[in-house]
Design a protein around this motif. Structure first.
Motif, PDB file in Angstrom:
ATOM      1  N   HIS A  40       0.846  -1.186   0.000  1.00  0.00           N
ATOM      2  CA  HIS A  40       0.000   0.000   0.000  1.00  0.00           C
ATOM      3  C   HIS A  40       0.888   1.246   0.000  1.00  0.00           C
ATOM      4  N   ALA A  47       2.849   4.220  -3.049  1.00  0.00           N
ATOM      5  CA  ALA A  47       2.704   4.798  -4.382  1.00  0.00           C
ATOM      6  C   ALA A  47       3.232   3.841  -5.444  1.00  0.00           C
ATOM      7  N   TRP A  64       0.703   0.905  -5.903  1.00  0.00           N
ATOM      8  CA  TRP A  64      -0.494   1.244  -6.668  1.00  0.00           C
ATOM      9  C   TRP A  64      -0.178   1.502  -8.138  1.00  0.00           C
ATOM     10  N   LYS A 120      -2.235  -0.018 -11.402  1.00  0.00           N
ATOM     11  CA  LYS A 120      -2.640   0.727 -12.590  1.00  0.00           C
ATOM     12  C   LYS A 120      -2.120   0.064 -13.871  1.00  0.00           C
ATOM     13  N   ALA A 171      -9.181   3.950   2.400  1.00  0.00           N
ATOM     14  CA  ALA A 171      -8.128   4.376   1.482  1.00  0.00           C
ATOM     15  C   ALA A 171      -8.087   3.506   0.230  1.00  0.00           C
ATOM     16  N   GLU A 173     -10.823   4.591  -2.177  1.00  0.00           N
ATOM     17  CA  GLU A 173     -10.511   5.864  -2.827  1.00  0.00           C
ATOM     18  C   GLU A 173      -9.468   5.673  -3.929  1.00  0.00           C
ATOM     19  N   GLN A 174      -8.481   4.837  -3.680  1.00  0.00           N
ATOM     20  CA  GLN A 174      -7.461   4.590  -4.693  1.00  0.00           C
ATOM     21  C   GLN A 174      -8.041   3.850  -5.899  1.00  0.00           C
ATOM     22  N   GLU A 231     -10.120   6.295  -7.884  1.00  0.00           N
ATOM     23  CA  GLU A 231      -9.249   7.272  -8.553  1.00  0.00           C
ATOM     24  C   GLU A 231      -8.570   6.656  -9.770  1.00  0.00           C
ATOM     25  N   SER A 232      -8.281   5.359  -9.710  1.00  0.00           N
ATOM     26  CA  SER A 232      -7.641   4.698 -10.842  1.00  0.00           C
ATOM     27  C   SER A 232      -8.603   4.416 -11.990  1.00  0.00           C
TER      28      SER A 232
END
Length: 534
Positions: A157, A159, A162, A166, A185, A188-189, A192-193
């Motif tokens: 978990h 950057a 993630w 992606k 969290a 939300e990730q 957002e992706s």
């Protein structure tokens, strides 16, 4: 494949074929072998339904009719929806629960869209991902339309982690994701992706895992695989999440955090009262409300009974006047308690130790109260910016504290709840019915939005002071033997029907209009005390 003595091996079903799930020690031993063993090849859903043993680890003694059942012949079961139909929930008296809990909801949240087709064309989905989330890492298993595992991924978990997700999302453009939560969290990730996210209730996720491994085996891989395969089979009837309105999202987070801070304040108030009970019982007798600042200031100004006695009557009266506590009916009683405070108190050693703790708790309470005031100012500002603030502000008894909570939990999407029944089930005021043969029972609903239910509970209680019909309705239920919590739950059930109609039509609460509807439909509340219901 698992081989049994005296039995011809069967070809595993491609619908449940997977790699091995073993413990670490077993995995180390299996690494030396050239062929992997499939622990799930012999597991069949129908055979486990017929077993007479219910304990974990027992396997059905009988064999199934088909070694590889056709999954298309199995009728998929859709998970319970917040708007599940309950017969006559409007008039059904909910069963009383043990308490009102404020834990956050983990089921389908208000971000679920009204129709799946509005978010994505289900026929275009080619791959299904099960997402087993954790605090520091996440496990993902992707299956295709035939149920075959095509991708496995474990990432941190962070950057960098993630970014791996992606890249996986780019590889499978038509991908849907199932996850065992609707907030946090990870959600939300994912949103957002650009992923299409389908939340799964934790209880349903557990049942899906048991369908894959009735023995009780639980691993991160198994959790992710069962979620992905469940999405493939039953996902056509699920609801996809969509991002919340930023204003509503911020308001909801602030309101829920405010409730958590109030809980912390209650905890410290209880600790303060426990400390005063050991060395300063006179302070507990003089003040009843220990959530108010005057009682804390009293302990800060007169920390021990000895200091209180040395201060004298004049300073006592000045303190009561400054803090606006001077009441003719209570003044003499308090002054008499102050005068006798030294007669019954703890030993000197206990007084010195516990007075230090009491002063520390008072300072923490004062700092916490300051933060609560800042929270409420920000909540008030956001609430006034929302276009529905007049609608929720007109609710009787809601006030400046409960109205923002109700608004933040309900949101702005009018297409979310198709009926008042759906809203009542989502909040938890509608009961749950259990029918089997000649048995029929009714239970309180606990799979709901706990924060919303808590706000409705408080609102229903305060509404009795502003609406005579609400007070009459409450007393009638109390006379029938209902407890306070059960009567408030029934009252909240009726208030939610009114709120849903106001929310759909974007109109504020009008007592005269509501009374006209009661007269039109012949409400029994008017028959109890005609002309007094508002």
């Amino acid at each position: 494949m698992v081989f049994y003595p005296g039995r011809r091996p069967r070809r595993p079903c491609p619908d449940t074929l997977s790699k091995v799930i073993h413990s670490r020690a077993e995995r180390a031993r299996q690494a030396k072998r050239s062929e992997a063993v499939n622990n799930f090849a012999e597991m069949n859903f129908e055979s486990n339904l017929r077993t007479e043993h219910t304990r974990a680890g027992r396997k059905a003694p009988g064999r199934t009719r088909s070694a590889c059942p056709d999954p298309t012949r199995i009728e998929p079961r859709t998970p319970a929806d917040p708007g599940a139909f309950v017969k006559k929930s409007e008039r059904t008296t909910p069963c009383e629960g043990p308490r009102i809990r404020t834990t956050h909801d983990k089921g389908l949240g208000p971000r679920a869209s009204k129709k799946m087709s509005e978010q994505i064309d289900w026929e275009k989905i080619t791959h299904y991902a099960g997402f087993d989330w954790a605090k520091d890492h996440h496990d993902v298993v992707v299956v295709n339309q035939q149920g075959k595992i095509v991708e496995e991924l474990t990432f941190e978990h962070t950057a960098e982690g993630w970014m791996k997700w992606k890249q996986l999302l780019k590889k499978y453009s038509h991908l849907a994701v199932a996850i065992e939560t609707s907030q946090g969290a990870a959600i939300e990730q994912l949103l957002e992706s650009g992923a299409v996210v389908y939340p799964v209730n934790p209880k349903s996720a557990e049942r899906y895992r048991d369908r894959k491994a009735p023995s009780g085996t639980k691993t991160d891989f198994l959790d992710a695989w069962s979620l992905g395969d469940a999405l493939r089979v039953d996902g056509h009837g699920w609801r996809a999440l969509k991002p919340l309105d930023p204003l509503v999202q911020e308001l909801r987070i602030l309101c829920r955090d405010e409730v958590e801070l109030i809980g912390k304040r209650t905890e410290m108030v209880n600790q303060l009262q426990a400390a005063l009970h050991e060395y300063y019982p006179a302070a507990l007798q003089a003040f009843e409300d220990w959530t108010a600042t005057p009682s804390w200031n009293f302990v800060q100004q007169f920390p021990t009974p000895q200091v209180l006695g040395e201060a004298g009557r004049r300073k006592w009266e000045k303190f009561l006047h400054v803090h606006r506590l001077y009441r003719p009916e209570l003044n003499e009683k308090r002054l008499e308690i102050f005068a006798k405070a030294h007669e019954f108190c703890g030993p000197a050693v206990v007084t010195r130790a516990k007075s230090r703790l009491a002063l520390a708790l008072v300072k923490l309470l004062q700092a916490l109260e300051k933060q609560l005031q800042e929270y409420r100012e920000e909540i008030r500002r956001l609430f006034n910016e929302h276009p529905d603030h007049d609608l929720f502000g007109s609710l009787p008894g809601a006030g400046e504290k409960l109205a923002p909570r109700l608004l933040s939990e309900l949101g702005s999407d009018r297409t979310l709840f198709e009926s008042a029944q759906a809203l009542q089930c989502y909040v938890g005021t509608a009961p749950v019915s259990f029918e089997s043969g000649q048995t029929r029972q009714v239970y309180a609903r606990y799979m709901c939005n706990k924060s919303f239910r808590h706000a409705v509970h408080l609102w229903a209680d305060l509404s009795r002071k502003f609406c005579s019909w609400a007070q009459i309705y409450y007393h009638q239920l109390r006379e029938k033997g209902k407890s306070h919590a059960s009567a408030l739950r029934c009252l909240g059930q009726r208030w939610l029907k009114i709120l849903w109609k106001m929310w759909q039509t974007k109109t504020s609460y009008n007592p005269e209009f509501h009374m006209a509807n009661q007269l039109k439909h012949g409400s029994w509340v008017l028959a109890v005390k005609p002309g007094q219901a508002k």
